[in-house]
Design a protein around this motif. Structure first.
Motif, short mmCIF file in Angstrom:
data_model
loop_
_atom_site.label_atom_id
_atom_site.label_comp_id
_atom_site.label_asym_id
_atom_site.label_seq_id
_atom_site.Cartn_x
_atom_site.Cartn_y
_atom_site.Cartn_z
N ARG A 68 41.52 35.02 39.12
CA ARG A 68 41.72 35.88 37.97
C ARG A 68 41.09 37.23 38.25
NH1 ARG A 68 38.28 37.38 34.07
NH2 ARG A 68 36.82 35.71 34.49
N ASP A 72 43.29 40.17 33.77
CA ASP A 72 44.08 38.99 33.40
C ASP A 72 43.70 38.52 32.01
OD1 ASP A 72 45.57 36.69 33.23
OD2 ASP A 72 44.88 35.85 35.13
N CYS A 77 43.53 31.51 31.70
CA CYS A 77 42.42 32.00 32.51
C CYS A 77 41.55 32.94 31.67
CB CYS A 77 42.94 32.73 33.75
SG CYS A 77 41.73 32.83 35.07
N LYS A 79 38.34 34.72 29.97
CA LYS A 79 37.00 35.07 30.42
C LYS A 79 35.99 34.19 29.74
CE LYS A 79 37.87 39.93 31.37
NZ LYS A 79 37.49 41.29 31.06
#
Length: 80
Positions: A68, A72, A77, A79
């Motif tokens: 990632r 992204d 995906c 954070k």
């Protein structure tokens, strides 16, 4: 209306009739949304109404790792 009761908040709504066609089957839905609803809010209201006509289930089949970059924002995906 009882004068001792506080006034209720109101908002303008628009009534919609829509449908989705999936694998040759048409599913009609009716829903309401605020008159000034955005496209995303209309889509969410439609999907909420559609969900009332469906059984939704899913099964986790395993974890994986993917690369990632900081830009992204895909749900797969997020954070952390």
């Amino acid at each position: 209306m009882d004068e001792n009761q506080p006034a209720r908040q109101t908002c303008k709504v628009t009534c919609y009739a829509g449908y989705i066609q999936l694998d040759g089957k048409r599913i009609d839905v009716s829903f309401e949304a605020a008159t000034d609803a955005s496209k995303e809010q209309l889509d969410a209201a439609f999907l909420s109404a559609l969900a009332q006509h469906a059984t939704i289930d899913y099964l986790a089949i395993g974890d994986c790792e993917k690369v990632r970059d900081d830009g992204d924002s895909s749900p797969g995906c997020a954070k952390q």
